[in-house]
Design a protein around this motif. Structure first.
Motif, PDB file in Angstrom:
ATOM      1  N   GLN A 275     -29.881  19.626  -3.840  1.00  0.00           N
ATOM      2  CA  GLN A 275     -29.091  20.782  -2.947  1.00  0.00           C
ATOM      3  C   GLN A 275     -29.780  22.057  -3.317  1.00  0.00           C
ATOM      4  O   GLN A 275     -29.920  22.887  -2.318  1.00  0.00           O
ATOM      5  CB  GLN A 275     -27.503  20.999  -3.372  1.00  0.00           C
ATOM      6  N   ALA A 276     -30.198  22.407  -4.654  1.00  0.00           N
ATOM      7  CA  ALA A 276     -30.813  23.655  -4.938  1.00  0.00           C
ATOM      8  C   ALA A 276     -32.233  23.677  -4.181  1.00  0.00           C
ATOM      9  O   ALA A 276     -32.794  24.632  -3.954  1.00  0.00           O
ATOM     10  CB  ALA A 276     -30.929  23.734  -6.221  1.00  0.00           C
TER      11      ALA A 276
ATOM     12  N   ASP B  55     -30.860  13.264   1.253  1.00  0.00           N
ATOM     13  CA  ASP B  55     -31.208  11.912   1.034  1.00  0.00           C
ATOM     14  C   ASP B  55     -32.018  11.118   2.210  1.00  0.00           C
ATOM     15  O   ASP B  55     -31.939  11.462   3.411  1.00  0.00           O
ATOM     16  CB  ASP B  55     -30.070  11.045   0.850  1.00  0.00           C
ATOM     17  N   GLY B  56     -33.240  10.761   1.992  1.00  0.00           N
ATOM     18  CA  GLY B  56     -34.146  10.133   2.678  1.00  0.00           C
ATOM     19  C   GLY B  56     -35.182  11.044   3.033  1.00  0.00           C
ATOM     20  O   GLY B  56     -36.218  10.544   3.918  1.00  0.00           O
ATOM     21  N   ASP B  57     -35.243  12.271   2.935  1.00  0.00           N
ATOM     22  CA  ASP B  57     -36.390  13.499   3.246  1.00  0.00           C
ATOM     23  C   ASP B  57     -37.535  12.953   2.535  1.00  0.00           C
ATOM     24  O   ASP B  57     -37.654  12.153   1.454  1.00  0.00           O
ATOM     25  CB  ASP B  57     -35.854  14.810   2.618  1.00  0.00           C
ATOM     26  N   LEU B  58     -38.741  13.127   3.192  1.00  0.00           N
ATOM     27  CA  LEU B  58     -39.977  13.064   2.522  1.00  0.00           C
ATOM     28  C   LEU B  58     -40.180  14.207   1.672  1.00  0.00           C
ATOM     29  O   LEU B  58     -40.247  15.231   2.032  1.00  0.00           O
ATOM     30  CB  LEU B  58     -40.898  12.960   3.784  1.00  0.00           C
TER      31      LEU B  58
ATOM     32  N   VAL C 135     -51.108  14.384 -10.767  1.00  0.00           N
ATOM     33  CA  VAL C 135     -50.285  13.715  -9.748  1.00  0.00           C
ATOM     34  C   VAL C 135     -49.797  14.364  -8.688  1.00  0.00           C
ATOM     35  O   VAL C 135     -49.452  15.553  -8.988  1.00  0.00           O
ATOM     36  CB  VAL C 135     -48.946  13.203 -10.657  1.00  0.00           C
ATOM     37  N   ASP C 136     -50.081  13.832  -7.434  1.00  0.00           N
ATOM     38  CA  ASP C 136     -49.434  14.469  -6.288  1.00  0.00           C
ATOM     39  C   ASP C 136     -49.307  13.294  -5.211  1.00  0.00           C
ATOM     40  O   ASP C 136     -50.200  12.901  -4.390  1.00  0.00           O
ATOM     41  CB  ASP C 136     -50.737  15.521  -5.715  1.00  0.00           C
ATOM     42  N   VAL C 137     -47.883  12.876  -5.157  1.00  0.00           N
ATOM     43  CA  VAL C 137     -47.805  11.932  -4.218  1.00  0.00           C
ATOM     44  C   VAL C 137     -46.576  12.394  -3.234  1.00  0.00           C
ATOM     45  O   VAL C 137     -45.677  13.167  -3.492  1.00  0.00           O
ATOM     46  CB  VAL C 137     -47.209  10.655  -4.956  1.00  0.00           C
ATOM     47  N   GLN C 138     -46.524  11.549  -2.025  1.00  0.00           N
ATOM     48  CA  GLN C 138     -45.553  11.761  -1.192  1.00  0.00           C
ATOM     49  C   GLN C 138     -44.475  10.588  -1.126  1.00  0.00           C
ATOM     50  O   GLN C 138     -45.128   9.400  -0.855  1.00  0.00           O
ATOM     51  CB  GLN C 138     -45.910  12.147   0.170  1.00  0.00           C
ATOM     52  N   VAL C 139     -43.398  10.838  -1.332  1.00  0.00           N
ATOM     53  CA  VAL C 139     -42.503   9.754  -1.487  1.00  0.00           C
ATOM     54  C   VAL C 139     -41.044  10.324  -0.843  1.00  0.00           C
ATOM     55  O   VAL C 139     -40.781  11.296  -0.541  1.00  0.00           O
ATOM     56  CB  VAL C 139     -42.227   9.282  -2.806  1.00  0.00           C
ATOM     57  N   ARG C 140     -40.230   9.192  -0.559  1.00  0.00           N
ATOM     58  CA  ARG C 140     -38.752   9.505   0.151  1.00  0.00           C
ATOM     59  C   ARG C 140     -37.799   9.818  -0.987  1.00  0.00           C
ATOM     60  O   ARG C 140     -37.838   9.309  -2.127  1.00  0.00           O
ATOM     61  CB  ARG C 140     -38.323   8.252   0.864  1.00  0.00           C
ATOM     62  N   ALA C 141     -36.919  10.720  -0.954  1.00  0.00           N
ATOM     63  CA  ALA C 141     -35.869  11.204  -1.939  1.00  0.00           C
ATOM     64  C   ALA C 141     -34.693  10.322  -1.710  1.00  0.00           C
ATOM     65  O   ALA C 141     -33.945  10.096  -0.609  1.00  0.00           O
ATOM     66  CB  ALA C 141     -35.453  12.511  -1.424  1.00  0.00           C
ATOM     67  N   HIS C 142     -34.337   9.714  -2.727  1.00  0.00           N
ATOM     68  CA  HIS C 142     -33.019   8.874  -2.989  1.00  0.00           C
ATOM     69  C   HIS C 142     -32.076   9.956  -3.859  1.00  0.00           C
ATOM     70  O   HIS C 142     -31.965  10.189  -5.077  1.00  0.00           O
ATOM     71  CB  HIS C 142     -33.414   7.799  -3.746  1.00  0.00           C
ATOM     72  N   VAL C 143     -31.178  10.551  -3.097  1.00  0.00           N
ATOM     73  CA  VAL C 143     -30.112  11.460  -3.831  1.00  0.00           C
ATOM     74  C   VAL C 143     -28.955  10.447  -4.129  1.00  0.00           C
ATOM     75  O   VAL C 143     -28.063  10.349  -3.186  1.00  0.00           O
ATOM     76  CB  VAL C 143     -29.876  12.768  -2.980  1.00  0.00           C
ATOM     77  N   ASN C 144     -29.060  10.147  -5.134  1.00  0.00           N
ATOM     78  CA  ASN C 144     -28.036   8.911  -5.368  1.00  0.00           C
ATOM     79  C   ASN C 144     -27.202   9.055  -6.933  1.00  0.00           C
ATOM     80  O   ASN C 144     -26.623   7.950  -7.071  1.00  0.00           O
ATOM     81  CB  ASN C 144     -28.417   7.601  -5.187  1.00  0.00           C
TER      82      ASN C 144
END
Length: 342
Positions: free
Chosen positions: A281-282, A287-290, A299-308
């Protein structure tokens, strides 16, 4: 990182010693190495400190045997660039093999005889399951032939001959010849014969029970707790989060990739990172955002957010080996997480 891992292991050992859980069956500290034969490497003298020394002082010639440092370590590409000659022994053509001056194919465990040491320090045999494919050779045979060419004695003729030499020269493996590893005795309860009740596996071990390497407690040596010297934990600054690496059972390590499309696709998830709902939230992340996860160690990676709720506040959980083209952190580090716009 090594200091932190060493402190953790010593703290666990101290607990077992102080509570009397040593030197008895079903007691003691179980090693959970990521590789199939990490315990065997330990008893042969390979240590994390040795790896760190290689990284800090790259040799002129480096032989990489069935390891994928570039895919494991975000900093590997840099220190490998300072090695004059890289020779790889592996099953697949990975990123490290592509940098090698010489890349030699080796047989898998299914194509040869050999041995391994499990987490209980039990040295066991394995046997050829199918004939070798192509011109690949066992890794021990390649190294033995190279040694002969360099004047280090005649090449060994079999895996049994290699194991015999190990049993004679490495104290931990004393007596662990192939003939000893192959011995079997009846295992109770006898399941799947005339009995009517299921008491466990019905597998009849005909390959050998192996030889267990004794611990210091097994040998009657006195044990005492030692001082635990823990290294300072990473502390994130404002707008930073702790990045905690984990490993899923099924991922995109090089071993799994050939079978991912046909067999493993349903078991290997898309790359993701777990965030606490308060942190998400901050950061304006749903959830699901890239999102982009970056740390100071490359390290520099792009992944999907799991807000769970799978991560505590102030930290994110980033599974390793889900991003096939980019390495993720090997240890807990400090980094930034940001939403990828557009």
């Amino acid at each position: 990182e090594l200091e932190g891992w060493r402190a953790l292991m010593q703290a666990a050992a101290n607990f077992l010693i102080d509570t009397g859980h040593v030197g008895r069956p079903n007691n003691g500290l179980m090693a959970t190495f990521p590789g199939a034969n990490g315990m065997g490497l330990h008893y042969l003298g390979f240590t994390p400190e040795a790896t760190r020394d290689i990284i800090e002082n790259p040799p002129k010639v480096l032989i990489v045997a069935q390891a994928t440092p570039i895919e494991d370590d975000p900093a590997a590409a840099e220190w490998l660039s300072r090695v004059e000659t890289i020779i790889t022994l592996g099953l697949f053509c990975d990123a490290t093999a592509e940098r090698a001056a010489i890349a030699l194919p080796i047989q898998s465990f299914a194509e040869r005889d050999g041995s391994y040491t499990n987490g209980e320090r039990r040295v066991q045999r394995f046997y050829t399951a199918q004939g070798p494919m192509g011109e690949a050779l066992p890794a021990w045979q390649i190294l033995s032939r190279l040694g002969e060419a360099l004047g280090q004695g005649r090449a060994k003729m079999s895996a049994a001959a290699v194991m015999l030499e190990i049993s004679q020269q490495v104290p931990a493996f004393a007596g662990a010849t192939f003939s000893e590893l192959a011995k079997v005795v009846k295992q109770y309860p006898l399941v799947g014969r005339e009995d009517l009740y299921y008491g466990g596996t019905t597998y009849d071990n005909k390959g050998g029970l192996g030889v267990q390497i004794p611990t210091a407690a097994d040998k009657g040596e006195s044990l005492a707790s030692k001082q635990v010297e823990a290294a300072p934990a990473p502390k994130p600054n404002d707008n930073e989060l702790l990045v905690v690496p984990t490993v899923r059972l099924y991922n995109r390590e090089r071993t799994f990739r050939p079978s991912e499309r046909a067999l493993m696709a349903g078991r290997i998830p898309a790359p993701y990172v777990e965030l606490n709902s308060a942190d998400a939230q901050a950061l304006g992340i749903a959830d699901g955002d890239l999102v982009r996860v970056s740390t100071g160690n490359g390290v520099d990676v792009q992944v999907r957010a799991h807000v769970n709720g799978g991560a505590p506040a102030g930290a994110v959980v980033l599974p390793r080996h889900l991003t096939p083209d980019a390495a993720t952190p090997m240890s807990i580090s400090v980094g930034h997480v940001s939403k990828v716009e557009g």
